[in-house]
Each structure stands twice: as C-alpha cells, then as structure tokens.
Design a protein around this motif. Sequence first.
Motif, PDB file in Angstrom:
ATOM      1  N   LYS A  17       0.966  -1.102  -0.002  1.00  0.00           N
ATOM      2  CA  LYS A  17      -0.048   0.056  -0.091  1.00  0.00           C
ATOM      3  C   LYS A  17       0.961   1.252   0.019  1.00  0.00           C
ATOM      4  O   LYS A  17       2.059   1.342   0.637  1.00  0.00           O
ATOM      5  N   PRO A  18       0.288   2.279  -0.770  1.00  0.00           N
ATOM      6  CA  PRO A  18       1.365   3.425  -0.807  1.00  0.00           C
ATOM      7  C   PRO A  18       1.218   4.424   0.092  1.00  0.00           C
ATOM      8  O   PRO A  18       2.175   5.096   0.254  1.00  0.00           O
ATOM      9  N   ILE A  19       0.276   4.326   1.026  1.00  0.00           N
ATOM     10  CA  ILE A  19       0.050   5.272   2.009  1.00  0.00           C
ATOM     11  C   ILE A  19       0.435   4.636   3.259  1.00  0.00           C
ATOM     12  O   ILE A  19       0.084   3.617   4.038  1.00  0.00           O
ATOM     13  N   ALA A  21       1.732   5.029   7.603  1.00  0.00           N
ATOM     14  CA  ALA A  21       1.004   5.542   8.780  1.00  0.00           C
ATOM     15  C   ALA A  21       1.324   7.156   8.973  1.00  0.00           C
ATOM     16  O   ALA A  21       0.437   7.813   9.256  1.00  0.00           O
ATOM     17  N   ARG A  22       2.407   7.587   8.731  1.00  0.00           N
ATOM     18  CA  ARG A  22       2.545   9.161   8.679  1.00  0.00           C
ATOM     19  C   ARG A  22       1.762   9.882   7.885  1.00  0.00           C
ATOM     20  O   ARG A  22       1.201  10.924   8.132  1.00  0.00           O
ATOM     21  N   THR A  23       1.776   9.355   6.479  1.00  0.00           N
ATOM     22  CA  THR A  23       1.048  10.039   5.818  1.00  0.00           C
ATOM     23  C   THR A  23      -0.435   9.829   5.936  1.00  0.00           C
ATOM     24  O   THR A  23      -1.159  10.926   5.490  1.00  0.00           O
ATOM     25  N   HIS A  24      -0.934   8.820   6.339  1.00  0.00           N
ATOM     26  CA  HIS A  24      -2.423   8.756   6.835  1.00  0.00           C
ATOM     27  C   HIS A  24      -2.651   9.645   7.983  1.00  0.00           C
ATOM     28  O   HIS A  24      -3.591  10.385   7.643  1.00  0.00           O
ATOM     29  N   GLY A  25      -1.806   9.809   8.836  1.00  0.00           N
ATOM     30  CA  GLY A  25      -1.923  10.706   9.866  1.00  0.00           C
ATOM     31  C   GLY A  25      -2.002  12.322   9.315  1.00  0.00           C
ATOM     32  O   GLY A  25      -2.852  12.977   9.670  1.00  0.00           O
ATOM     33  N   ILE A  26      -1.128  12.689   8.437  1.00  0.00           N
ATOM     34  CA  ILE A  26      -1.394  13.979   7.555  1.00  0.00           C
ATOM     35  C   ILE A  26      -2.759  14.158   7.066  1.00  0.00           C
ATOM     36  O   ILE A  26      -3.543  15.370   7.208  1.00  0.00           O
ATOM     37  N   ILE A  27      -3.107  13.052   6.427  1.00  0.00           N
ATOM     38  CA  ILE A  27      -4.328  13.111   5.778  1.00  0.00           C
ATOM     39  C   ILE A  27      -5.322  13.265   6.758  1.00  0.00           C
ATOM     40  O   ILE A  27      -6.424  14.097   6.656  1.00  0.00           O
ATOM     41  N   ALA A 123      -8.346   1.898   1.369  1.00  0.00           N
ATOM     42  CA  ALA A 123      -8.034   0.854   0.352  1.00  0.00           C
ATOM     43  C   ALA A 123      -6.404   0.967   0.194  1.00  0.00           C
ATOM     44  O   ALA A 123      -5.780   0.077  -0.168  1.00  0.00           O
ATOM     45  N   LEU A 124      -5.776   2.304   0.250  1.00  0.00           N
ATOM     46  CA  LEU A 124      -4.438   2.505  -0.284  1.00  0.00           C
ATOM     47  C   LEU A 124      -3.673   2.582   0.886  1.00  0.00           C
ATOM     48  O   LEU A 124      -2.394   2.722   1.123  1.00  0.00           O
ATOM     49  N   THR A 125      -4.164   2.497   2.339  1.00  0.00           N
ATOM     50  CA  THR A 125      -3.284   2.501   3.518  1.00  0.00           C
ATOM     51  C   THR A 125      -2.808   1.210   3.938  1.00  0.00           C
ATOM     52  O   THR A 125      -3.569   0.194   3.933  1.00  0.00           O
ATOM     53  N   ASP A 126      -1.342   1.169   4.174  1.00  0.00           N
ATOM     54  CA  ASP A 126      -0.762  -0.034   4.819  1.00  0.00           C
ATOM     55  C   ASP A 126      -1.330   0.081   6.340  1.00  0.00           C
ATOM     56  O   ASP A 126      -0.705   0.676   7.112  1.00  0.00           O
ATOM     57  N   TRP A 127      -1.959  -1.010   6.560  1.00  0.00           N
ATOM     58  CA  TRP A 127      -2.666  -0.921   8.099  1.00  0.00           C
ATOM     59  C   TRP A 127      -2.015  -2.110   9.067  1.00  0.00           C
ATOM     60  O   TRP A 127      -2.221  -2.181  10.187  1.00  0.00           O
ATOM     61  N   ASP A 128      -0.920  -2.310   8.636  1.00  0.00           N
ATOM     62  CA  ASP A 128      -0.197  -3.309   9.660  1.00  0.00           C
ATOM     63  C   ASP A 128       0.381  -2.742  10.600  1.00  0.00           C
ATOM     64  O   ASP A 128       1.284  -1.624  10.424  1.00  0.00           O
ATOM     65  N   SER A 129       0.093  -2.892  11.619  1.00  0.00           N
ATOM     66  CA  SER A 129       0.283  -2.203  12.956  1.00  0.00           C
ATOM     67  C   SER A 129       1.740  -2.221  13.152  1.00  0.00           C
ATOM     68  O   SER A 129       2.509  -1.044  13.677  1.00  0.00           O
ATOM     69  N   ASP A 130       2.330  -3.363  13.054  1.00  0.00           N
ATOM     70  CA  ASP A 130       4.036  -3.213  13.343  1.00  0.00           C
ATOM     71  C   ASP A 130       4.674  -2.452  12.433  1.00  0.00           C
ATOM     72  O   ASP A 130       5.545  -1.779  12.833  1.00  0.00           O
ATOM     73  N   HIS A 131       4.108  -2.251  11.252  1.00  0.00           N
ATOM     74  CA  HIS A 131       4.806  -1.465  10.008  1.00  0.00           C
ATOM     75  C   HIS A 131       4.610   0.143  10.811  1.00  0.00           C
ATOM     76  O   HIS A 131       5.563   1.136  10.731  1.00  0.00           O
TER      77      HIS A 131
END
Length: 138
Positions: A17-19, A21-27, A123-131
């Motif tokens: 996924k291209p998004i 955790a940091r990018t998702h936070g900004i969004i 759909a485009l966010t990497d939701w893997d918590s460890d990542h």
Amino acid sequence: MASTLKSLFTTENGVSKPIDARTHGIIDYCHAGLFATVALLCWKKNRNAALTAAGTSAFILVQSLLTDYPLGKKRVIPFATHGAMDAGFAALSFAAPRLFGFSGTKAGLFFQSNSVLESTAVALTDWDSDHARAEEDR
C-alpha cells in the motif's frame, strides 16, 4: 485485526500500500480541517449539514489524536482499529445526508463524495500495526 484489513485491501499479488502511517496521519488532520471549514461554510444556509460537518471534524480530530501512529498524541487506538473505524466512517459519510436531513444539497454531495475518497484512503493505506510502529521509530 490488521491481518483482516490487510487481506481486504491487499491485492492478491501482495502489492504494498502506498500510504504509510505518517502520511495517513497527515491526511487525517487535513480531513478534520476540511470538515471544520465545511461546517463554517454551511452554518448560515444549512444548519444540519454544518452540525454534521462539525461533529465529523471533531470525531476525526479526536480519533487522530488517540491513534497509535506517528502523529498520534495519546496512542490508545491501534492503527488497524483506526482503519476499521475509517471504513465505517466512509459508509456513514455516504448515508449522513439522508440520516441528518440534507440529501439533495451541495453539502450532501460533499459528504457522499467524501465517502468515495475515504474508501480510497482506506484501500490504499498499509494498516499493518507493526509497520506503523516501525515508521515511528525511524
């Protein structure tokens, strides 16, 4: 939960996924600001839409502050749970105009368009918590 979300939104060939955790936070923080702006713009003409947008803005802001990702402050909501909440929010955003009495308006169209954009972000966010945790530790 992270594996369930990952299986729902990862293609069969394992494309990442291209998004992150940091990018998702900004969004998320931009999203909260956008809904606050919509609340202000709708206040005089469409009070139901304004109140719904204000509530949405507050929800997104609190959810973001409480999420365990690089831009979270209290970090009590696991990032994968945040993803499940976002998926539910996408559906609610589509239904909100009808539920709160402003369907058929420009504000209603905004909420329904947001549903599509929110679904895309999920759909485009990497939701893997460890990542997500690894992103924070860099």
